[in-house]
Design an enzyme around this catalytic site. Structure first.
Site, PDB file in Angstrom:
ATOM      1  N   TYR A 239      44.282  45.180 -23.974  1.00 45.88           N
ATOM      2  CA  TYR A 239      45.728  45.024 -23.815  1.00 45.88           C
ATOM      3  C   TYR A 239      46.238  45.465 -22.449  1.00 45.88           C
ATOM      4  CZ  TYR A 239      45.281  49.835 -25.613  1.00 45.88           C
ATOM      5  OH  TYR A 239      44.893  51.133 -25.833  1.00 45.88           O
TER       6      TYR A 239
ATOM      7  N   ARG B  77      52.708  56.734 -12.074  1.00 42.07           N
ATOM      8  CA  ARG B  77      51.592  55.789 -12.046  1.00 42.07           C
ATOM      9  C   ARG B  77      52.114  54.376 -11.826  1.00 42.07           C
ATOM     10  NH1 ARG B  77      47.313  55.515 -16.703  1.00 42.07           N
ATOM     11  NH2 ARG B  77      49.127  54.554 -17.655  1.00 42.07           N
TER      12      ARG B  77
END
Length: 409
Positions: free
Chosen positions: A231, A380
């Site tokens: 995913y 991130r």
């Protein structure tokens, strides 16, 4: 020409030369209002390929709705785990027949680690140690600890780069994340695997943050077992089934701690005694999640004609460019990259240490730049080469600079 317009012009030139640029139109990248979003969180959840909704509707309405039970044979449901595995295989450098899709990454980690320890024990009962890289994704650590309890192994965590010097005659198996999920550091799969083999042990690799972003070379480097989710960079959708790689010459020895009817040599014989199937199919457990499995199969069609080496080249160009743009747009000293600068040690993300990272990411998302935050202080940004443009990268760095400048005022 002002300093702040130069990155935009460079982005335009880079996008014009991008051989993967045409893949971008295959993904849904707008928000619920149809507005532009810079999506840099594909290392957590990949974007939706545009053809998936129609395929899922076909599966639900026709294969399930009309054919019902007949679809296990007539629609190929029964063979989907191996068929989809063969679609993933080229993306991780594996020949067909070595990957089975199903279950979660966590479940596959348990299968792989326990099987590796069991094989090592059959080789030599004195092999009692399980080594794990100390910055592993937490679930991998939890599962490894459980695998150690199940097998009576002694678990030891240490830095990934310390593994080659630590494996020895007592080592049974080693579990390593190919890319560190926090920092984006790329660990040395060829070198670590070679050292593990020289010691007579088995190497298990978690590819969650590398498959679909860079070449892996499972067959080339002789990896024993590997697992990964679908995913993230493979865009299979939330909760999409994971996969398990078992090197072909080890398949007859693969002893799963989760034997199920789906991996039985005669699944419909309903025998009280378990006899494992041949090949990769022995990595199956129970009935596969068909809706998610076939959504993933359709999502993987976006990879048709894509060279994974070109993906890696663009990934490095994107992350290099982002770091340059951050330097140009962000106030000096406000963030610090914790992602290795060396290409050989970098995955497909950039992690920036920022004192107020949580609040900064919330504001970035409000302004249409979607990354994520890892406690206590890391921003991130994941770069998915199939749909991330250089213009996206420049825009994200510019908005980050604006947010940090305003917070300092």
């Amino acid at each position: 020409m002002s300093e702040l317009t130069e990155p935009r012009e460079e982005a335009a030139k880079l996008d014009a030369a991008d051989e993967l640029a045409g893949k971008r139109e295959h993904f849904v990248l707008e928000d619920e209002k149809g507005e532009r979003v810079v999506y840099l969180d594909g290392n957590s959840l990949g974007a939706l390929p545009r053809t998936v909704p129609a395929r899922v509707a076909e599966v639900v309405e026709h294969e399930w709705g009309r054919l019902r039970i007949r679809s296990w044979t007539e629609s190929g449901w029964w063979t989907a785990p191996e068929r989809v595995g063969d679609r993933i295989a080229p993306l991780v450098g594996a020949a067909p027949g070595q990957i089975v899709v199903g279950d979660s990454t966590s479940v596959n980690v348990l299968k792989a680690v326990v099987a590796a320890i069991r094989m090592a024990r059959k080789d030599n009962p004195a092999r009692t140690d399980l080594l794990v890289d100390e910055t592993t994704f937490p679930t991998d650590g939890y599962i490894a600890a459980s695998a150690a309890r199940l097998t009576g192994a002694a678990i030891r965590a240490l830095p990934a780069d310390g593994i080659p010097g630590s494996v020895g005659p007592r080592t049974a198996a080693v579990l390593v994340n190919h890319v560190d999920y926090r920092t984006g550091e790329l660990h040395d799969l060829p070198g670590i695997t070679a050292a593990v083999h020289e010691a007579g042990a088995y190497a298990v690799w978690d590819l969650c943050h590398s498959a679909g972003a860079l070449p892996v070379g499972l067959d080339e480097h002789g990896v024993d077992l590997a697992v990964g989710c679908t995913y993230k960079y493979l865009n299979g959708g939330p909760g999409a089934p994971a996969y398990l790689y078992v090197r072909r010459d080890l398949q007859s020895r693969f002893d799963s701690p989760l034997p199920g009817w789906n991996s039985h040599a005669d699944p419909f014989g309903m025998s009280p005694e378990y006899e494992p199937a041949e090949g990769a199919a022995r990595g199956r457990v129970g009935t596969p999640d068909i809706l998610s499995m076939l959504a993933l199969e359709e999502a993987l069609t976006v990879w048709d004609g894509v060279d994974i080496a070109a993906v890696r080249e663009k990934s490095l160009a994107l992350t290099d460019f982002f770091l340059r743009c951050v330097e140009a747009h962000v106030p000096a000293g406000r963030v610090e990259s914790v992602t290795p600068a060396e290409h050989a040690r970098r995955g497909s993300q950039v992690a920036l240490r920022c004192a107020d990272a949580g609040e900064v990411m919330e504001e970035l998302i409000r302004r249409g730049v979607v990354g994520d935050f890892r406690r206590p202080d890391v921003l991130r940004f994941g770069f998915t080469p199939l749909y991330t443009s250089f213009a996206d990268v420049e825009h994200a760095a510019r908005v980050l600079g604006e947010v940090l400048t305003e917070r300092a005022a």
